[in-house]
Design a protein around this motif. Sequence first.
Motif, PDB file in Angstrom:
ATOM      1  N   ASP A   2       0.736  -1.103   0.102  1.00 11.52           N
ATOM      2  CA  ASP A   2       0.019  -0.023  -0.030  1.00 11.52           C
ATOM      3  C   ASP A   2       0.789   1.325  -0.084  1.00 11.52           C
ATOM      4  O   ASP A   2       0.264   2.339  -0.316  1.00 11.52           O
ATOM      5  N   GLN A   3       2.250   1.235   0.530  1.00 17.20           N
ATOM      6  CA  GLN A   3       2.841   2.354   0.664  1.00 17.20           C
ATOM      7  C   GLN A   3       3.756   2.468  -0.592  1.00 17.20           C
ATOM      8  O   GLN A   3       4.418   3.615  -0.950  1.00 17.20           O
ATOM      9  N   LEU A   4       3.722   1.691  -1.753  1.00 13.90           N
ATOM     10  CA  LEU A   4       4.451   2.124  -2.758  1.00 13.90           C
ATOM     11  C   LEU A   4       3.703   3.156  -3.908  1.00 13.90           C
ATOM     12  O   LEU A   4       2.433   3.327  -3.665  1.00 13.90           O
ATOM     13  N   SER A   5       4.495   3.950  -4.538  1.00 15.07           N
ATOM     14  CA  SER A   5       4.205   4.867  -5.452  1.00 15.07           C
ATOM     15  C   SER A   5       3.373   4.011  -6.728  1.00 15.07           C
ATOM     16  O   SER A   5       3.969   2.725  -6.995  1.00 15.07           O
ATOM     17  N   LEU A   6       2.820   4.561  -7.526  1.00 18.32           N
ATOM     18  CA  LEU A   6       2.379   3.779  -8.830  1.00 18.32           C
ATOM     19  C   LEU A   6       3.572   3.336  -9.622  1.00 18.32           C
ATOM     20  O   LEU A   6       3.463   2.220 -10.051  1.00 18.32           O
ATOM     21  N   ASP A   7       4.721   4.049  -9.997  1.00  9.82           N
ATOM     22  CA  ASP A   7       5.541   3.601 -10.427  1.00  9.82           C
ATOM     23  C   ASP A   7       6.368   2.497  -9.993  1.00  9.82           C
ATOM     24  O   ASP A   7       6.707   1.468 -10.518  1.00  9.82           O
ATOM     25  N   PHE A   9       5.040   0.172  -7.904  1.00 11.33           N
ATOM     26  CA  PHE A   9       4.018  -0.876  -8.087  1.00 11.33           C
ATOM     27  C   PHE A   9       4.115  -1.532  -9.642  1.00 11.33           C
ATOM     28  O   PHE A   9       4.265  -2.870  -9.715  1.00 11.33           O
ATOM     29  N   GLN A  10       4.060  -0.629 -10.437  1.00 15.15           N
ATOM     30  CA  GLN A  10       4.347  -1.151 -11.823  1.00 15.15           C
ATOM     31  C   GLN A  10       5.614  -1.934 -12.073  1.00 15.15           C
ATOM     32  O   GLN A  10       5.728  -2.592 -12.849  1.00 15.15           O
ATOM     33  N   ASP A  11       6.697  -1.134 -11.412  1.00 17.83           N
ATOM     34  CA  ASP A  11       8.043  -2.039 -11.380  1.00 17.83           C
ATOM     35  C   ASP A  11       8.102  -3.357 -10.743  1.00 17.83           C
ATOM     36  O   ASP A  11       8.641  -4.463 -11.071  1.00 17.83           O
ATOM     37  N   ARG A  12       7.214  -3.482  -9.698  1.00 21.13           N
ATOM     38  CA  ARG A  12       6.958  -4.707  -9.049  1.00 21.13           C
ATOM     39  C   ARG A  12       6.321  -5.833  -9.654  1.00 21.13           C
ATOM     40  O   ARG A  12       6.631  -6.926  -9.894  1.00 21.13           O
ATOM     41  N   PHE A  13       5.107  -5.369 -10.522  1.00 22.94           N
ATOM     42  CA  PHE A  13       4.414  -6.330 -11.448  1.00 22.94           C
ATOM     43  C   PHE A  13       4.787  -6.061 -12.764  1.00 22.94           C
ATOM     44  O   PHE A  13       3.913  -5.416 -13.333  1.00 22.94           O
ATOM     45  N   TYR A  14       5.902  -6.239 -13.188  1.00 20.06           N
ATOM     46  CA  TYR A  14       6.257  -5.786 -14.687  1.00 20.06           C
ATOM     47  C   TYR A  14       5.772  -6.648 -15.560  1.00 20.06           C
ATOM     48  O   TYR A  14       6.318  -6.282 -16.904  1.00 20.06           O
ATOM     49  N   TRP A  80      -5.382  -4.751 -14.803  1.00 17.16           N
ATOM     50  CA  TRP A  80      -6.189  -5.092 -13.554  1.00 17.16           C
ATOM     51  C   TRP A  80      -5.466  -4.833 -12.359  1.00 17.16           C
ATOM     52  O   TRP A  80      -5.963  -4.344 -11.476  1.00 17.16           O
ATOM     53  N   PHE A  81      -4.341  -5.331 -12.190  1.00 15.10           N
ATOM     54  CA  PHE A  81      -3.659  -5.165 -10.892  1.00 15.10           C
ATOM     55  C   PHE A  81      -3.394  -3.706 -10.537  1.00 15.10           C
ATOM     56  O   PHE A  81      -3.473  -3.184  -9.464  1.00 15.10           O
ATOM     57  N   THR A  82      -3.069  -2.996 -11.712  1.00 17.14           N
ATOM     58  CA  THR A  82      -2.853  -1.108 -11.778  1.00 17.14           C
ATOM     59  C   THR A  82      -4.288  -0.883 -11.047  1.00 17.14           C
ATOM     60  O   THR A  82      -4.154  -0.110  -9.925  1.00 17.14           O
ATOM     61  N   ASN A  93     -10.850   7.684 -10.373  1.00 22.01           N
ATOM     62  CA  ASN A  93     -12.326   7.469 -11.136  1.00 22.01           C
ATOM     63  C   ASN A  93     -11.894   7.076 -12.508  1.00 22.01           C
ATOM     64  O   ASN A  93     -10.710   6.927 -13.072  1.00 22.01           O
ATOM     65  N   ALA A  94     -13.010   6.615 -13.295  1.00 19.62           N
ATOM     66  CA  ALA A  94     -12.729   5.979 -14.699  1.00 19.62           C
ATOM     67  C   ALA A  94     -12.158   6.829 -15.539  1.00 19.62           C
ATOM     68  O   ALA A  94     -11.346   6.264 -16.309  1.00 19.62           O
ATOM     69  N   ILE A  95     -12.431   7.973 -15.836  1.00 24.47           N
ATOM     70  CA  ILE A  95     -11.664   9.094 -16.573  1.00 24.47           C
ATOM     71  C   ILE A  95     -10.247   8.903 -16.361  1.00 24.47           C
ATOM     72  O   ILE A  95      -9.292   8.874 -17.334  1.00 24.47           O
ATOM     73  N   GLU A  96      -9.836   8.924 -15.196  1.00 20.16           N
ATOM     74  CA  GLU A  96      -8.230   8.952 -14.562  1.00 20.16           C
ATOM     75  C   GLU A  96      -7.780   7.553 -15.268  1.00 20.16           C
ATOM     76  O   GLU A  96      -6.653   7.404 -15.632  1.00 20.16           O
ATOM     77  N   LEU A  97      -8.563   6.538 -14.846  1.00 17.69           N
ATOM     78  CA  LEU A  97      -8.105   5.184 -15.096  1.00 17.69           C
ATOM     79  C   LEU A  97      -7.827   4.944 -16.455  1.00 17.69           C
ATOM     80  O   LEU A  97      -6.893   4.051 -16.680  1.00 17.69           O
ATOM     81  N   LYS A  98      -8.640   5.346 -17.179  1.00 16.67           N
ATOM     82  CA  LYS A  98      -8.697   4.998 -18.445  1.00 16.67           C
ATOM     83  C   LYS A  98      -7.205   5.494 -19.244  1.00 16.67           C
ATOM     84  O   LYS A  98      -6.652   4.734 -20.246  1.00 16.67           O
ATOM     85  N   ASP A  99      -6.778   6.542 -18.823  1.00 14.60           N
ATOM     86  CA  ASP A  99      -5.623   7.366 -19.407  1.00 14.60           C
ATOM     87  C   ASP A  99      -4.510   6.342 -18.723  1.00 14.60           C
ATOM     88  O   ASP A  99      -3.226   6.158 -19.569  1.00 14.60           O
ATOM     89  N   ILE A 100      -4.350   5.886 -17.406  1.00 15.11           N
ATOM     90  CA  ILE A 100      -3.330   5.356 -16.784  1.00 15.11           C
ATOM     91  C   ILE A 100      -3.122   3.853 -17.510  1.00 15.11           C
ATOM     92  O   ILE A 100      -1.962   3.431 -17.703  1.00 15.11           O
ATOM     93  N   ILE A 101      -4.215   3.204 -17.280  1.00 17.30           N
ATOM     94  CA  ILE A 101      -3.881   2.079 -18.048  1.00 17.30           C
ATOM     95  C   ILE A 101      -4.323   1.547 -19.430  1.00 17.30           C
ATOM     96  O   ILE A 101      -4.116   0.618 -20.212  1.00 17.30           O
ATOM     97  N   ASN A 102      -4.469   2.792 -20.367  1.00 16.73           N
ATOM     98  CA  ASN A 102      -4.734   2.776 -21.707  1.00 16.73           C
ATOM     99  C   ASN A 102      -5.749   2.125 -22.192  1.00 16.73           C
ATOM    100  O   ASN A 102      -5.694   1.107 -22.961  1.00 16.73           O
TER     101      ASN A 102
END
Length: 299
Positions: A2-7, A9-14, A80-82, A93-102
């Motif tokens: 929970d304490q990881l940043s998004l970057d 986290f994505q490095d952890r689940f690469y 999904w993990f992200t 929210n969905a608008i932000e999520l769609k851009d993050i996970i494309n």
Amino acid sequence: MDQLSLDQFQDRFYSEDVCVDYLFQAKWPNGFICPKCSHRHFYKVTTRRLPLYECAQCHHQTSIIVDTIMEGSRTTLQKWFTAIFLASHPSINAIELKDIINVTYKTAWLVLHKIRCAMSTSDSSNLLSGMVQVHDACYGRPYNPYSQPHPEEHYLLVGTSLNEQKEPTYIKMKLLMEAPRVKWISTAEKMSFAERHIEAEGSNIEFMTERLKPRRLKFGYPYFKKASQWINESFHGIGVRHLRAYLDEFCYRVNQKLNQTPVFQSLIQSCTSTKKISYKSLKEKGKRVRYAHMIGLYW
């Protein structure tokens, strides 16, 4: 986690393989169990995007995402993990999520609502117990006892389990479908809440029956105010159609933190133990809730 940043986290689940291994442990924490015959040994079939696990005894094949909210989804496990990681924090929210996970807005909206469904399912299996306080609240507009009910006033009950020091240990906020000309929640409705959400044995229930009783005595009220603020700031306010799901989402995160449970790990477990729900089912459910609200039904 929970304490990881998004970057981080994505490095952890690469990769998909890393996500598959993590999901395997979440789905079968004590090792593989065949869903058909309960045999413990399997062969791994790797000819598809996601591996299949074939029982060594009955040869039944199962996927890592069967009987989870991800079943049937073509969205990658990394995405999904992200989404699950971001949903464990109260700011997506969905608008932000769609851009993050494309992905498309529809896919992002569906992914988040499936995650909320997992949160609601998890909440339904946990009852309030011990010392329990229940009070009413109204989302949508500032409460005015002297005005006529407004369509944007949505009434709910806030239930809080308290320890011996009167500190909250678990909360629930359950929306009621309030009749159009009623400005209060009846005793019968409160009893119904107790039957559905509070353990019958050993619970000491206090109903805060006076609406104007000091809010400082209502231990769940600060959480309700935070939930209202979060909904308004993150989603710019929402109607009754999906309000219940958003309240369950807020309570889920609060309850994990009250019990000092890592939110992401807990949420992955909830997502793997909740069966899929379709876009059509979510839309139809929302329409039924809105219609019930319009004619003054309760749930």
